[in-house]
Design a protein around this motif. Structure first.
Motif, PDB file in Angstrom:
ATOM      1  N   LEU A 402      -0.827   7.196  -5.239  1.00  0.00           N
ATOM      2  CA  LEU A 402       0.485   7.310  -4.595  1.00  0.00           C
ATOM      3  C   LEU A 402       1.018   6.046  -4.503  1.00  0.00           C
ATOM      4  N   ALA A 403      -0.120   4.985  -3.836  1.00  0.00           N
ATOM      5  CA  ALA A 403       0.377   3.654  -3.922  1.00  0.00           C
ATOM      6  C   ALA A 403       0.711   3.054  -5.046  1.00  0.00           C
ATOM      7  N   LEU A 404       0.154   3.395  -6.340  1.00  0.00           N
ATOM      8  CA  LEU A 404       0.827   2.719  -7.605  1.00  0.00           C
ATOM      9  C   LEU A 404       1.888   3.054  -7.933  1.00  0.00           C
ATOM     10  N   GLY A 405       2.334   4.129  -7.467  1.00  0.00           N
ATOM     11  CA  GLY A 405       3.558   4.798  -7.899  1.00  0.00           C
ATOM     12  C   GLY A 405       4.973   4.115  -6.844  1.00  0.00           C
ATOM     13  N   LEU A 406       4.220   3.750  -5.640  1.00  0.00           N
ATOM     14  CA  LEU A 406       5.177   3.020  -4.652  1.00  0.00           C
ATOM     15  C   LEU A 406       5.422   1.815  -5.015  1.00  0.00           C
ATOM     16  N   ARG A 407       4.343   0.924  -5.722  1.00  0.00           N
ATOM     17  CA  ARG A 407       4.800  -0.238  -5.973  1.00  0.00           C
ATOM     18  C   ARG A 407       5.264  -0.458  -7.424  1.00  0.00           C
ATOM     19  N   ALA A 408       5.086   0.446  -8.327  1.00  0.00           N
ATOM     20  CA  ALA A 408       5.675   0.224  -9.623  1.00  0.00           C
ATOM     21  C   ALA A 408       7.196   0.653  -9.401  1.00  0.00           C
ATOM     22  N   LEU A 409       7.646   1.721  -8.870  1.00  0.00           N
ATOM     23  CA  LEU A 409       9.062   2.010  -8.720  1.00  0.00           C
ATOM     24  C   LEU A 409       9.785   0.924  -7.909  1.00  0.00           C
TER      25      LEU A 409
END
Length: 421
Positions: A402-409
């Motif tokens: 989830l952290a990667l999705g949060l940062r990417a978006l």
């Protein structure tokens, strides 16, 4: 905008720090949503949580009740600039959860007249939690934010109940992309086909169109011992099922784009020695090209009717268009690849093949250029090819993804705003 324009925004360091600070909160939101899933057009609790969160963040506008339960929030940055939209879908699926988790869903409800279990078997709980986190990060950076961000929390991506409208199409009809009009839209989807820590993307046609068909073959009921006294719709339907397989194999240029015609349900008859009056078949059509899509529709209808006529049976064929092809704008995708690469790291970004699943994010992309990418959530050590897929009752999320999705978006949002401001 070209790929070289996508440089790290002035907020990059602050974004990463803020994302790390709220990762635990995003996971907590996701677990609460996972334990309390809701089906399409019934996301009342989820929408209430989202709207309350956006209001507490002090967004300039928070609109509720869009397309039944959708929420649209607007954050105006302190600096002038363009408008970008971000979308998350909120609905669960009529699936009984089989994953042993302390926050596993125990919810049951009525869906199209049946009692069903409800589960976030496609990961929309993750999408909502991630976008809530993006809103929190960006609202904290409002004084340095260039342009405006529209947050779209969408119901009924998995289709509304029979007889109802819903989803992205209805949100657009009700003004989700107006006042102000965004110049680009971004969305993501968690997937078990990729490991946690990996982002997947593809320019151009990325996810298939999705259409459903219903073919009803009308025969003449008779005793199974004397089939010549009637017209057998079961044999006729079997011939139609086999004939449908030739549409892709023998009439479509599969070097151009792949396509699928699948019969997923066939129903007819009540006992072994009665040839019934009728048989009903239902199925799905998937394609990556709108012209091919229309041609396949015509061929399905023509072939089914012709086979039935040859058997002296009647036939009605109804095809319902659901979702268009999800097409990632090539220029926008190229421009944002450096951002995704930077966020994912040297080995964390993959160019992925087409996905024959469908997404109603495609409706938004017909209005404004859009990029839809994938975030892996399969635990390290598990082969993604062997992991339970999205929509499975055993679909499981490694929350470290989830952290990667949060940062990417968040990064693609700010990089795009500054490159286009």
């Amino acid at each position: 905008m070209s790929a070289r324009d996508a440089q790290p925004s002035s907020l990059a360091t602050q974004i990463d720090a803020a994302a790390a600070a709220i990762e635990a909160k995003v996971i907590e939101w996701r677990r609460d949503l996972h334990a309390n899933p809701e089906l399409g057009n019934r996301e009342f609790r989820t929408a209430g949580i989202v709207a309350e969160h956006l209001r507490k963040l002090g967004l300039d506008e928070v609109r509720t009740g869009v397309a039944h339960t959708g929420v649209v929030g607007l954050l105006k940055g302190a600096l002038p600039g363009p408008v970008v939209a971000l979308r998350a879908d909120m609905d669960g699926l009529p699936v009984k959860e089989e994953v042993d988790l302390p926050f596993a869903s125990k919810v049951t409800t009525q869906w199209n007249g049946e009692e069903v279990g409800v589960m976030h078997a496609c990961g929309h709980d993750c999408h909502v939690a991630i976008l809530m986190g993006v809103a929190e990060i960006l609202s904290g950076l409002r004084s340095q934010l260039r342009g405006s961000v529209k947050f779209i929390f969408q119901p009924a991506e998995e289709m509304p109940p029979d007889g109802e409208e819903g989803g992205a199409k209805l949100m657009i009809q009700e003004g989700a992309l107006e006042k102000p009009v965004p110049k680009a839209i971004f969305g993501l989807h968690v997937t078990s086909r990729l490991s946690a820590g990996v982002i997947g993307y593809k320019p151009g046609p990325t996810m298939a169109s999705s259409d459903r068909f219903r073919i009803t073959v009308q025969g003449k009921q008779t005793h199974g011992a004397a089939p010549w006294l009637g017209v057998d719709p079961i044999v006729t339907s079997a011939q139609i099922v086999l004939g449908l397989q030739t549409i892709i194999a023998r009439t479509q240029d599969i070097t151009r784009e792949p396509a699928v015609v699948t019969v997923g349900m066939i129903r007819g008859g009540v006992r072994e020695n009665i040839i019934p009056d009728s048989v009903e078949m239902r199925g799905t059509i998937r394609s990556f090209d709108e012209d091919m899509r229309d041609d396949i529709h015509e061929r399905v209808t023509t072939l089914a009717e012709a086979i039935a006529k040859g058997s002296r049976a009647g036939c009605t064929c109804v095809i319902q268009k659901n979702y268009p092809v999800t097409v990632n704008d090539p220029a926008l995708t190229e421009a944002m690849v450096p951002t995704l690469q930077r966020v994912a790291g040297p080995d964390g970004l993959l160019l992925v093949p087409k996905v024959t699943g469908a997404e109603d994010f495609s409706f938004f992309q017909k209005i404004v250029p859009g990029l839809f990418f994938f975030v892996g959530v399969t635990a390290p050590g598990i082969d993604p090819a062997k992991a339970y897929s999205n929509h499975s009752p055993r679909f499981e999320v490694d929350e470290s993804g989830l952290a990667l999705g949060l940062r990417a978006l968040t990064h693609v949002t700010c990089d795009w705003l500054e490159a286009n401001g």
